[in-house]
Design an enzyme around this catalytic site. Structure first.
Site, short mmCIF file in Angstrom:
data_model
loop_
_atom_site.label_atom_id
_atom_site.label_comp_id
_atom_site.label_asym_id
_atom_site.label_seq_id
_atom_site.Cartn_x
_atom_site.Cartn_y
_atom_site.Cartn_z
N LYS A 13 0.57 -1.18 0.02
CA LYS A 13 0.00 0.09 0.10
C LYS A 13 0.94 1.30 0.05
O LYS A 13 0.63 2.26 -0.61
CB LYS A 13 -0.95 0.06 1.09
CG LYS A 13 -2.14 1.28 1.26
CD LYS A 13 -3.06 0.57 2.10
CE LYS A 13 -2.87 0.91 3.84
NZ LYS A 13 -2.66 2.39 4.05
N ARG A 18 2.83 5.91 -3.31
CA ARG A 18 4.07 6.64 -3.66
C ARG A 18 4.05 6.66 -5.16
O ARG A 18 4.59 7.60 -5.87
CB ARG A 18 5.14 6.35 -2.87
CG ARG A 18 5.14 6.90 -1.44
CD ARG A 18 6.26 6.07 -0.68
NE ARG A 18 6.34 6.67 0.76
CZ ARG A 18 5.25 6.47 1.88
NH1 ARG A 18 4.29 5.53 1.46
NH2 ARG A 18 5.39 6.98 2.90
N GLY A 85 -4.83 7.96 5.66
CA GLY A 85 -4.01 9.13 6.02
C GLY A 85 -2.66 9.33 5.35
O GLY A 85 -2.30 10.28 5.20
N ASP A 307 2.11 -1.19 11.94
CA ASP A 307 0.78 -1.63 11.39
C ASP A 307 0.37 -3.20 11.72
O ASP A 307 -0.58 -3.69 11.57
CB ASP A 307 0.74 -1.53 9.60
CG ASP A 307 0.78 -0.01 9.56
OD1 ASP A 307 0.09 0.77 10.18
OD2 ASP A 307 1.11 0.56 8.40
N ARG A 382 -7.42 -3.28 9.47
CA ARG A 382 -6.30 -4.19 10.22
C ARG A 382 -6.91 -5.07 11.20
O ARG A 382 -6.69 -6.24 11.40
CB ARG A 382 -5.02 -3.64 10.34
CG ARG A 382 -4.55 -2.89 9.38
CD ARG A 382 -2.92 -2.56 9.19
NE ARG A 382 -2.44 -1.88 8.31
CZ ARG A 382 -2.07 -2.26 7.24
NH1 ARG A 382 -2.12 -3.39 6.64
NH2 ARG A 382 -1.67 -1.17 6.33
C1 S3P Z 1 2.51 4.76 6.01
C2 S3P Z 1 3.27 5.05 7.18
C3 S3P Z 1 2.60 4.55 8.78
C4 S3P Z 1 1.85 3.50 8.63
C5 S3P Z 1 0.67 3.82 7.57
C6 S3P Z 1 1.21 3.99 6.30
C7 S3P Z 1 3.07 5.30 4.84
O1 S3P Z 1 2.01 5.92 9.27
O2 S3P Z 1 1.33 3.23 9.78
O3 S3P Z 1 -0.18 2.66 7.49
O4 S3P Z 1 2.85 4.91 3.76
O5 S3P Z 1 3.96 6.35 4.89
P1 S3P Z 1 2.82 6.91 10.04
O6 S3P Z 1 4.02 7.35 9.17
O7 S3P Z 1 1.97 8.07 10.36
O8 S3P Z 1 3.36 6.37 11.28
#
Ligand code: S3P
Length: 423
Positions: A13, A18, A85, A307, A382
């Site tokens: 993911k 990216r 996020g 995660d 998850r």
């Molecule tokens: C991610 C970074 C992590 C992870 C998220 C994906 C990413 O979060 O928990 O599922 O792709 O950069 P954080 O960077 O906020 O810890």
């Protein structure tokens, strides 16, 4: 019912997000092979499509054709990151560069998650971003001239690091980012693929901007270790299981789960280690392990398996002894409060687990049976998959509310689980 056979799990993911972002920012056509087409990555893609980026999917390849960031058309000023996020935080590093103001929104879960962590460094770079009073979405982001800064990350977050890296790439002058605790480095690897010059020395990244990414033409996405985690744990705890998971990303910044399982005595072997599109991968052989031992998960290990903690908590319930997970406060601001939700859901099926300020404590016992209960994913992908794995240890079916949230990162999860159980 044991799990047998081999499978290829959902693609990564973080890398797919990216790949979509960098391909969309670059002028020209990029082919992303083996992308994850889960809901989160589609949220990222939809936002770029609204800017005039074209895409099509054929034979497991996502082709992106972009006019380049300087020629984006902002048709709709409201951009929806939904549950993602990564979409929201990484793109906040890009949106101040756009020629028109935009408003970034998300679903109920994302609208509760902290955004000040990204807005603070971006504001120091000159970005004008207005959040709600609680420092959450919606975010109103105005066209701004960005300049480089020196920034020490106060939280171990690859999302924050990546937002500042993207802004630093587009900003005038030098940006330096210091990372006291290492986090996943997929953005750094994409910088290399898309010919952005930067330096990384002793946990400090330096970028001279502005630079525009240039497409390498092709990007390859390996299997996601965070998705493989559910099958790794399932095979370790379901008697008689023996599986092989093909082409899983084992990047050092993501592979904390492998270290933990080895320290617990789990039968996990890495086969054919190699590189796939610039990322290290291996095939993972996992066998049922009747005697796992408890462990401590803490410190610099946490970002390397952040995660995977809900599924590792389930694993710890089957290990002999007390497992302690600490330094993991970040779990409170994920899609749900994953400390509370993991503890509630596993307790309700009979596990001996309690929440602490920064993690959890689990009294494991491989002989103890789980009991039937009504459980819920709380719309967290998850947690949904962790509960599906827990259900393999019950005699009767477990009813999991909001199980479809797994579509966020692993739309084929249930089919893959079923195929291994039928072998
Ligand atoms: C991610 C970074 C992590 C992870 C998220 C994906 C990413 O979060 O928990 O599922 O792709 O950069 P954080 O960077 O906020 O810890």
């Amino acid at each position: 019912m044991s799990l047998k056979g081999s499978l290829t799990v959902a693609s990564d993911k973080s890398i797919t997000h990216r790949a979509i972002i960098f391909s969309s920012l670059s002028k020209g056509t990029t082919q992303i092979y083996n992308p994850l087409l889960g809901e989160d990555c589609l949220s990222t893609l939809e936002i770029f499509k609204s800017f005039g980026v074209k895409s099509h999917i054929e034979n497991n390849c996502l082709t992106i054709t972009s006019p380049g960031i300087d020629s984006f058309e902002i048709e709709s000023p409201v951009l929806d990151a939904k549950n993602s996020g990564t979409t929201a935080r990484l793109l906040m590093g890009v949106f101040p560069y756009l020629k028109k103001p935009v408003t970034l929104i998300g679903d109920d879960s994302l609208s509760r998650r902290p955004m000040r962590r990204v807005v603070t460094p971006l504001s120091q770079m000159g970005a004008r971003i207005e959040l709600k009073e609680e420092a959450t979405l919606p975010a109103h982001i105005f066209p701004s001239h960005l300049s480089g800064i020196s920034y020490v990350l106060p939280v171990a977050s690859a999302q924050v690091k990546s937002a500042v890296m993207l802004a630093g790439m587009l900003a005038k002058g030098r940006t330096t980012i210091s990372e006291p605790i290492p986090t996943r480095d997929h953005t750094e690897k994409m910088f290399e693929d898309f010919k952005i010059h930067y330096q990384k020395l002793n946990r400090v990244i330096t970028i001279e901007g502005p630079q525009m990414p240039q497409t390498p033409g092709e990007v390859f996405v390996p299997g996601d270790i965070s998705s493989a985690a559910f099958f790794i744990v399932a095979a370790l705890i379901v008697p008689g299981s023996e599986i092989i998971i093909n082409n899983v990303g084992i990047n050092e910044t993501r592979s904390g789960i492998i270290d933990v399982i080895q320290s617990m005595g789990g039968n996990l072997t890495l086969l054919n280690p190699r590189y796939f599109g610039g990322e290290p991968v291996a095939d993972l052989k996992v066998e049922y392990t009747p005697r796992l031992t408890a462990t401590v998960i803490e410190g610099e290990l946490i970002p390397r398996l952040i995660d995977e903690i809900p599924i590792l908590a389930l694993l710890a319930t089957r290990a002999v002894g007390t497992t302690v997970i600490k330094d993991a406060e970040e779990l409170k601001v994920k899609e749900t409060n994953r400390i509370d939700v993991t503890v509630q859901q596993l307790s309700s099926i009979g596990a001996k687990i309690k929440a602490t300020e920064d993690g959890m404590i689990i009294e494991g016992n491989p002989m103890e049976d789980f009991c039937e209960a009504k459980v819920s994913s709380h719309k967290d992908h998850r947690i949904a998959m962790m509960l599906c794995v827990a259900s393999l240890l019950l005699e009767k079916p477990l009813v999991i509310e909001d199980v479809e949230s797994m579509n966020i990162s692993y739309p084929d999860f249930l089919q893959h689980l079923q195929a291994l159980s039928e072998n």
